[in-house]
Design a protein around this motif. Structure first.
Motif, PDB file in Angstrom:
ATOM      1  N   GLY A  54       1.120  -1.831  -0.297  1.00 55.42           N
ATOM      2  CA  GLY A  54      -0.260  -0.042   0.084  1.00 55.42           C
ATOM      3  C   GLY A  54       0.897   1.516  -0.197  1.00 55.42           C
ATOM      4  O   GLY A  54       0.283   2.103  -0.599  1.00 55.42           O
ATOM      5  N   PRO A  55       2.001   1.140   1.133  1.00 57.13           N
ATOM      6  CA  PRO A  55       2.844   2.444   0.787  1.00 57.13           C
ATOM      7  C   PRO A  55       3.952   2.506  -0.445  1.00 57.13           C
ATOM      8  O   PRO A  55       3.253   3.800  -1.014  1.00 57.13           O
ATOM      9  CB  PRO A  55       2.982   2.706   2.213  1.00 57.13           C
ATOM     10  N   VAL A  56       3.833   1.682  -1.030  1.00 56.22           N
ATOM     11  CA  VAL A  56       4.619   1.209  -2.683  1.00 56.22           C
ATOM     12  C   VAL A  56       4.500   2.290  -3.719  1.00 56.22           C
ATOM     13  O   VAL A  56       4.572   2.515  -4.063  1.00 56.22           O
ATOM     14  CB  VAL A  56       5.137   0.148  -2.048  1.00 56.22           C
ATOM     15  N   ARG A  57       2.544   1.787  -2.957  1.00 55.15           N
ATOM     16  CA  ARG A  57       1.568   2.052  -4.179  1.00 55.15           C
ATOM     17  C   ARG A  57       1.508   3.427  -4.321  1.00 55.15           C
ATOM     18  O   ARG A  57       1.111   5.063  -5.314  1.00 55.15           O
ATOM     19  CB  ARG A  57       0.199   1.758  -4.233  1.00 55.15           C
ATOM     20  N   ILE A  58       1.017   4.353  -3.086  1.00 58.30           N
ATOM     21  CA  ILE A  58       1.344   6.241  -2.402  1.00 58.30           C
ATOM     22  C   ILE A  58       2.552   6.101  -3.206  1.00 58.30           C
ATOM     23  O   ILE A  58       2.168   7.368  -3.820  1.00 58.30           O
ATOM     24  CB  ILE A  58       1.017   5.841  -1.070  1.00 58.30           C
ATOM     25  N   TRP A  59       3.694   5.882  -2.370  1.00 58.68           N
ATOM     26  CA  TRP A  59       4.838   6.398  -3.271  1.00 58.68           C
ATOM     27  C   TRP A  59       5.078   6.691  -4.461  1.00 58.68           C
ATOM     28  O   TRP A  59       5.472   7.182  -5.245  1.00 58.68           O
ATOM     29  CB  TRP A  59       5.852   5.858  -2.261  1.00 58.68           C
ATOM     30  N   LEU A  60       4.742   5.213  -5.287  1.00 58.50           N
ATOM     31  CA  LEU A  60       4.800   5.140  -7.199  1.00 58.50           C
ATOM     32  C   LEU A  60       3.840   5.864  -7.475  1.00 58.50           C
ATOM     33  O   LEU A  60       3.837   6.561  -8.396  1.00 58.50           O
ATOM     34  CB  LEU A  60       4.474   4.080  -7.194  1.00 58.50           C
ATOM     35  N   SER A  61       2.720   6.555  -7.077  1.00 56.64           N
ATOM     36  CA  SER A  61       1.773   7.695  -7.348  1.00 56.64           C
ATOM     37  C   SER A  61       2.444   9.179  -7.128  1.00 56.64           C
ATOM     38  O   SER A  61       1.415   9.651  -6.978  1.00 56.64           O
ATOM     39  CB  SER A  61       0.574   8.034  -6.637  1.00 56.64           C
ATOM     40  N   GLY A  62       3.771   8.796  -6.621  1.00 54.08           N
ATOM     41  CA  GLY A  62       3.950  10.404  -6.047  1.00 54.08           C
ATOM     42  C   GLY A  62       3.811  11.286  -5.570  1.00 54.08           C
ATOM     43  O   GLY A  62       4.176  12.027  -4.934  1.00 54.08           O
ATOM     44  N   GLU A  63       3.288  10.451  -4.539  1.00 51.25           N
ATOM     45  CA  GLU A  63       2.779  10.851  -2.820  1.00 51.25           C
ATOM     46  C   GLU A  63       3.960  10.677  -1.708  1.00 51.25           C
ATOM     47  O   GLU A  63       4.549   9.707  -1.644  1.00 51.25           O
ATOM     48  CB  GLU A  63       1.541  10.362  -2.563  1.00 51.25           C
ATOM     49  N   ASN A  64       3.378  11.108  -0.313  1.00 51.50           N
ATOM     50  CA  ASN A  64       4.543  11.089   0.519  1.00 51.50           C
ATOM     51  C   ASN A  64       3.862   9.661   1.627  1.00 51.50           C
ATOM     52  O   ASN A  64       3.460  10.199   1.759  1.00 51.50           O
ATOM     53  CB  ASN A  64       5.771  11.785   1.478  1.00 51.50           C
ATOM     54  N   PRO A  65       4.358   8.295   1.200  1.00 53.41           N
ATOM     55  CA  PRO A  65       4.178   6.795   1.815  1.00 53.41           C
ATOM     56  C   PRO A  65       4.505   8.160   3.728  1.00 53.41           C
ATOM     57  O   PRO A  65       3.666   7.397   4.394  1.00 53.41           O
ATOM     58  CB  PRO A  65       4.281   6.126   2.200  1.00 53.41           C
ATOM     59  N   TYR A  66       5.011   8.719   3.717  1.00 54.51           N
ATOM     60  CA  TYR A  66       4.695   8.889   5.269  1.00 54.51           C
ATOM     61  C   TYR A  66       4.350   9.956   6.399  1.00 54.51           C
ATOM     62  O   TYR A  66       3.922  10.288   7.265  1.00 54.51           O
ATOM     63  CB  TYR A  66       6.913   9.078   5.530  1.00 54.51           C
ATOM     64  N   SER A  67       3.387  10.971   5.041  1.00 48.68           N
ATOM     65  CA  SER A  67       2.747  11.509   5.626  1.00 48.68           C
ATOM     66  C   SER A  67       1.429  11.045   5.873  1.00 48.68           C
ATOM     67  O   SER A  67       0.375  11.761   6.562  1.00 48.68           O
ATOM     68  CB  SER A  67       1.826  12.793   4.129  1.00 48.68           C
ATOM     69  N   ASP A  68       1.050   9.521   6.065  1.00 45.13           N
ATOM     70  CA  ASP A  68       0.151   9.616   6.570  1.00 45.13           C
ATOM     71  C   ASP A  68      -0.300   8.794   8.040  1.00 45.13           C
ATOM     72  O   ASP A  68       0.599   8.019   8.626  1.00 45.13           O
ATOM     73  CB  ASP A  68      -0.858   7.892   5.999  1.00 45.13           C
ATOM     74  N   LYS A  69      -0.560   9.958   8.776  1.00 44.72           N
ATOM     75  CA  LYS A  69      -0.749   9.945  10.424  1.00 44.72           C
ATOM     76  C   LYS A  69      -1.337   8.669  11.297  1.00 44.72           C
ATOM     77  O   LYS A  69      -0.785   7.955  11.602  1.00 44.72           O
ATOM     78  CB  LYS A  69      -0.855  10.884  10.991  1.00 44.72           C
ATOM     79  N   ASP A  70      -2.513   8.756  10.078  1.00 41.12           N
ATOM     80  CA  ASP A  70      -2.627   7.011  10.445  1.00 41.12           C
ATOM     81  C   ASP A  70      -2.719   5.873  10.897  1.00 41.12           C
ATOM     82  O   ASP A  70      -3.014   4.325  11.430  1.00 41.12           O
ATOM     83  CB  ASP A  70      -4.467   7.318  10.441  1.00 41.12           C
ATOM     84  N   LEU A  71      -1.640   5.887   9.599  1.00 44.91           N
ATOM     85  CA  LEU A  71      -1.480   4.436   9.462  1.00 44.91           C
ATOM     86  C   LEU A  71      -0.198   4.093   9.062  1.00 44.91           C
ATOM     87  O   LEU A  71       0.814   4.767   7.406  1.00 44.91           O
ATOM     88  CB  LEU A  71      -1.995   3.496   8.017  1.00 44.91           C
ATOM     89  N   LEU A  72       0.837   4.704   9.741  1.00 47.26           N
ATOM     90  CA  LEU A  72       2.339   4.956  10.004  1.00 47.26           C
ATOM     91  C   LEU A  72       3.107   3.650   8.852  1.00 47.26           C
ATOM     92  O   LEU A  72       3.020   3.029   9.393  1.00 47.26           O
ATOM     93  CB  LEU A  72       2.900   5.065  11.456  1.00 47.26           C
ATOM     94  N   PHE A  73       4.001   4.004   8.175  1.00 48.18           N
ATOM     95  CA  PHE A  73       4.771   3.723   6.523  1.00 48.18           C
ATOM     96  C   PHE A  73       5.452   3.407   7.580  1.00 48.18           C
ATOM     97  O   PHE A  73       6.893   5.005   7.780  1.00 48.18           O
ATOM     98  CB  PHE A  73       4.798   4.072   5.860  1.00 48.18           C
ATOM     99  N   ALA A  74       6.133   2.710   8.512  1.00 50.33           N
ATOM    100  CA  ALA A  74       7.008   2.610   9.570  1.00 50.33           C
ATOM    101  C   ALA A  74       9.017   2.084   8.833  1.00 50.33           C
ATOM    102  O   ALA A  74       9.659   1.729   9.888  1.00 50.33           O
ATOM    103  CB  ALA A  74       6.811   1.900  10.195  1.00 50.33           C
ATOM    104  N   TYR A  75       8.742   2.319   7.751  1.00 55.44           N
ATOM    105  CA  TYR A  75      10.018   1.235   7.094  1.00 55.44           C
ATOM    106  C   TYR A  75      10.776   2.192   6.296  1.00 55.44           C
ATOM    107  O   TYR A  75      10.686   3.378   5.571  1.00 55.44           O
ATOM    108  CB  TYR A  75       9.485   0.346   6.501  1.00 55.44           C
TER     109      TYR A  75
END
Length: 192
Positions: A54-75
């Motif tokens: 999920g976070p990788v798909r967010i990153w691939l769409s040009g967004e920042n996966p670390y900005s989602d504070k509800d579902l923290l991308f902790a890697y």
């Protein structure tokens, strides 16, 4: 028939059962007989979908996966790069590929380590049986069932240990780099 041959046949039978079990589970989309294992709360692929794909798909769409504070991308950021391949597949296809890779990584690693035991003269069970035991162990079943990438560090550690014993020093340096990469894969960035 010798005891070693009987144990080897048992190992092959167990591997065949494991492969069929996981093949059926992948087709169904959940771990068949999970309630019969130590995995009391099955959640097939949840770590892969929520924490990696999920976070990788967010990153691939040009967004920042670390900005989602509800579902923290902790890697660490390397994870996004390592899993960029998911772009080319549906979520279900990506999970099937990933679970297959995890199974292969676990089997290969157990096979290599069992060979090391033989090399240093430890009396041991046949490699195929040790591989089957490893694949049926609770930590491996749990990691694969969740789609967690914890098992991904094993090839880096195995390769690092192998190279650290070799000459020239460049091989040893590469071995150290592989071990450092294994550590880096599981670093968790600070929350804020």
């Amino acid at each position: 028939m010798t005891i070693q041959r009987i144990l080897r046949v048992c190992g092959f039978v167990l591997l065949l059962i494991w492969l069929v079990w996981w093949g059926v589970s992948l087709h169904r989309g959940d771990l068949l007989w999970a309630d019969k294992t130590a995995i009391h709360f099955p959640a097939f692929g949840i770590d892969f979908w929520r924490n990696t794909e999920g976070p990788v798909r967010i990153w691939l769409s040009g967004e920042n996966p670390y900005s989602d504070k509800d579902l923290l991308f902790a890697y660490p950021p390397i994870v996004s790069r390592l899993f960029g391949w998911v772009y080319f597949f549906s979520s279900k296809q990506a999970l099937v590929i990933w679970v297959s890779v995890l199974g292969f990584v676990a089997a290969w690693s157990a096979y290599v380590v069992a060979g090391w035991r033989e090399k240093i003269g430890l009396k041991t069970l046949p490699r195929v049986l040790l591989v089957a035991f490893f694949l049926f162990s609770t930590p491996v079943l749990f990691a694969i069932e969740r789609g967690n990438y914890d098992l991904l560090i094993i090839p880096f550690l195995v390769g690092g240990v192998y190279l650290s014993e070799k000459e020239p020093r460049e091989a040893q340096a590469l071995g150290g780099a592989l071990i450092a990469t294994a550590v880096w894969l599981k670093l968790y960035p600070a929350r804020y």
